[in-house]
Each structure stands twice: as structure tokens, then as C-alpha cells.
Design an enzyme around this catalytic site. Structure first.
Site, PDB file in Angstrom:
ATOM      1  N   SER A 177      35.178 -17.613  -5.531  1.00 22.67           N
ATOM      2  CA  SER A 177      34.448 -16.958  -4.813  1.00 22.67           C
ATOM      3  C   SER A 177      32.979 -17.550  -4.685  1.00 22.67           C
ATOM      4  O   SER A 177      32.344 -18.220  -5.408  1.00 22.67           O
ATOM      5  CB  SER A 177      34.119 -15.609  -5.839  1.00 22.67           C
ATOM      6  OG  SER A 177      35.364 -15.075  -6.349  1.00 22.67           O
ATOM      7  N   ASP A 204      26.984 -15.020 -12.701  1.00 22.19           N
ATOM      8  CA  ASP A 204      28.091 -14.765 -11.922  1.00 22.19           C
ATOM      9  C   ASP A 204      28.246 -13.648 -11.356  1.00 22.19           C
ATOM     10  O   ASP A 204      29.459 -13.077 -10.890  1.00 22.19           O
ATOM     11  CB  ASP A 204      29.526 -15.455 -12.485  1.00 22.19           C
ATOM     12  CG  ASP A 204      29.351 -16.942 -12.906  1.00 22.19           C
ATOM     13  OD1 ASP A 204      28.855 -17.920 -12.290  1.00 22.19           O
ATOM     14  OD2 ASP A 204      29.822 -17.246 -14.019  1.00 22.19           O
ATOM     15  N   HIS A 232      31.911 -20.015  -7.522  1.00 25.77           N
ATOM     16  CA  HIS A 232      32.677 -19.864  -9.021  1.00 25.77           C
ATOM     17  C   HIS A 232      34.085 -19.693  -8.845  1.00 25.77           C
ATOM     18  O   HIS A 232      34.765 -19.104  -7.871  1.00 25.77           O
ATOM     19  CB  HIS A 232      32.100 -18.339  -9.508  1.00 25.77           C
ATOM     20  CG  HIS A 232      32.696 -18.227 -10.855  1.00 25.77           C
ATOM     21  ND1 HIS A 232      32.138 -18.768 -11.896  1.00 25.77           N
ATOM     22  CD2 HIS A 232      33.440 -17.488 -11.206  1.00 25.77           C
ATOM     23  CE1 HIS A 232      32.811 -18.311 -12.830  1.00 25.77           C
ATOM     24  NE2 HIS A 232      33.441 -17.499 -12.594  1.00 25.77           N
ATOM     25  N   ASN A 245      26.195 -19.347  -4.609  1.00 26.14           N
ATOM     26  CA  ASN A 245      26.895 -20.063  -5.666  1.00 26.14           C
ATOM     27  C   ASN A 245      28.495 -20.144  -5.505  1.00 26.14           C
ATOM     28  O   ASN A 245      28.944 -19.210  -4.792  1.00 26.14           O
ATOM     29  CB  ASN A 245      26.809 -19.714  -7.228  1.00 26.14           C
ATOM     30  CG  ASN A 245      27.210 -20.123  -8.229  1.00 26.14           C
ATOM     31  OD1 ASN A 245      27.565 -21.501  -7.998  1.00 26.14           O
ATOM     32  ND2 ASN A 245      27.911 -19.400  -8.969  1.00 26.14           N
TER      33      ASN A 245
HETATM   34  C1  GRF Z   1      33.602 -26.086  -9.306  1.00 25.70           C
HETATM   35  O1  GRF Z   1      34.819 -25.468  -9.769  1.00 25.70           O
HETATM   36  C2  GRF Z   1      32.745 -24.888  -8.789  1.00 25.70           C
HETATM   37  O2  GRF Z   1      33.276 -23.778  -8.678  1.00 25.70           O
HETATM   38  C3  GRF Z   1      32.131 -24.683 -10.279  1.00 25.70           C
HETATM   39  O3  GRF Z   1      31.732 -25.815 -10.762  1.00 25.70           O
HETATM   40  C4  GRF Z   1      32.788 -26.895 -10.237  1.00 25.70           C
HETATM   41  C5  GRF Z   1      32.015 -27.908  -9.483  1.00 25.70           C
HETATM   42  O4  GRF Z   1      32.895 -29.024  -9.191  1.00 25.70           O
HETATM   43  N1  GRF Z   1      30.817 -23.885 -10.080  1.00 25.70           N
HETATM   44  P1  GRF Z   1      32.253 -30.254  -8.086  1.00 25.70           P
HETATM   45  O5  GRF Z   1      31.087 -30.860  -8.976  1.00 25.70           O
HETATM   46  O6  GRF Z   1      31.827 -29.390  -7.101  1.00 25.70           O
HETATM   47  O7  GRF Z   1      33.391 -31.324  -8.051  1.00 25.70           O
END
Ligand code: GRF
Length: 207
Positions: A142, A151, A115, A113
Site C-alpha cells: 500500500s 502506517d 508499506h 510511504n
Molecule cells: C519495502 O518492503 C517497503 O515496503 C518497506 O521497506 C522495504 C524497503 O525496501 N517500507 P527497499 O529499501 O526499497 O529495497
């Protein structure tokens, strides 16, 4: 093994929204020879913008709304779809839904993932505003292996940005997102390379 390069790790990217990280992951192969291949893009939001991007990249998509389904039932459907495509690694990219414990344990060490914070700081939502409110001097993103806790799970890569006095949540989010797009493909590539080495050594634990 289904069709595809045997020297690549077969990846499914899970999205719920705009898909800018998906785009960065798909774009990466234009400049590098990554150890991963995106075989499937799956979404729990059938009209997610990221699905349009996926089709533009000619990636196979699977979309199903989770509404009206239990978490276990939805994740069982998703799991079946991933197995049908011989997926080896699940990559969450703005997938706005908690995965069931059964799913997480079935895919142990096989879910990544990204984050938008310097974990372990600011787990959960609204990370940019919380970093500003906390008076943090730096913020970032991260990539981590997914475990049961939200997370949590080992962090495998981070990128940092300095917080400026004039920043608001939007300006900060935009700078962090740029870093995400640089970080995620590289972190995924490195992780996939490690899995390939394990596969070559016969150490791969098949999911
Ligand atoms: C990103 O900020 C990611 O870190 C978080 O959700 C957002 C997704 O954005 N988990 P996108 O759909 O990839 O533009």
C-alpha cells in the site's frame, strides 16, 4: 524556486537500507515522463546501499546518522535540508525511523510511504510472516499519506498478490517487492500530478 523543471514536483526520497524502491522511482523516468523529480536522497544510515544507487543515478545525497540525537533534533536537521532544496514532497522508501509529530505536522499531506501489506492489515514490521500466520489468501503493498500513527493515513494505491500454499515469508516478500516497484512510481506520479494541478490553480499550500 531552485533549479529544476517548474512542471515537476520536487521530491526527496528518504531511505535507510537497500533502496530497491528508490531505484524503481528513479528508473521510472526512463519509460515515462513523471510529474516528479527526485532532487535529494536523504538517509539516516550513512552506509545504506541505497546511497550508492542514488549516486549511480547522479542524485544528490544527504546522510547523517541519527545515533546520539533526539528524534526532534534529527528531524529538525532533516527538515532544514529539505527546505534548503525547496522540496515539495517527501517520499519514504524503506525509511526505518519514525518521524517526529512536529515534522509530520509541518509536512502534512506532503509525505508518502510504501508499506508491504494491504493496509489496514498488518501495520508495523514482519508483515509477510504475519500474513501467512493469519492464513490470509492475499497480501500486497500500500502507498499511503503519512500521518502521526504508524502506517496509518489515507491509502492512495494498493497492489495485491495471491498467497500460495507453498509460500514462505521470503517467497512472498519477493513477489510483493516486485509489485512495490510497479506501484510506487505510478502512485507517486499521480499524487505529484494532483499537486501540480493545485499549484496551477494557486491552491498549493507551501510547506
Ligand atoms: C519495502 O518492503 C517497503 O515496503 C518497506 O521497506 C522495504 C524497503 O525496501 N517500507 P527497499 O529499501 O526499497 O529495497
Amino acid at each position: 524556486m531552485a533549479e529544476g523543471a517548474a512542471d515537476k514536483i520536487r521530491v526527496a526520497v528518504l531511505i535507510s537500507g537497500r533502496g530497491s524502491n528508490l531505484e524503481a522511482l528513479a528508473e521510472y523516468r526512463r519509460t515515462a515522463d513523471p510529474a516528479y523529480e527526485i532532487v535529494l536522497v536523504a538517509s539516516n544510515v550513512p552506509d545504506a546501499r541505497g546511497l550508492v544507487l542514488a549516486r549511480r543515478f547522479r542524485l544528490e545525497t544527504w546522510a547523517r546518522s541519527h545515533l546520539g540525537m533526539s528524534r526532534d533534533a534529527f528531524d529538525a536537521l532533516l527538515d532544514a535540508e529539505l527546505r534548503r532544496h525547496d522540496i515539495e514532497l517527501v517520499v519514504l522508501a524503506g525509511y526505518m525511523r519514525l518521524l517526529s509529530p512536529t515534522f509530520v505536522s509541518a509536512w502534512q499531506d506532503r509525505i508518502l510511504n510504501i508499506h508491504p501489506s494491504l493496509l489496514p492489515a498488518h501495520k508495523g514490521l514482519d508483515t509477510h510472516r504475519r500474513a501467512l500466520l493469519a492464513g490470509d489468501l492475499e497480501h500486497g503493498c500500500s502507498v499511503h499519506v503519512v500521518t502521526d500513527g504508524l502506517d496509518e493515513g489515507p491509502v492512495i494505491a494498493q497492489a495485491r498478490v495471491r498467497i500460495a500454499a507453498r509460500d514462505d515469508p521470503d517467497t512472498l516478500a519477493a513477489r510483493v517487492l516486485k509489485e512495490e516497484h510497479q506501484l510506487y512510481p505510478r502512485a507517486l506520479d499521480a499524487y505529484a500530478r494532483k499537486l501540480l494541478e493545485e499549484r496551477a490553480d494557486g491552491r498549493t499550500r507551501l510547506v
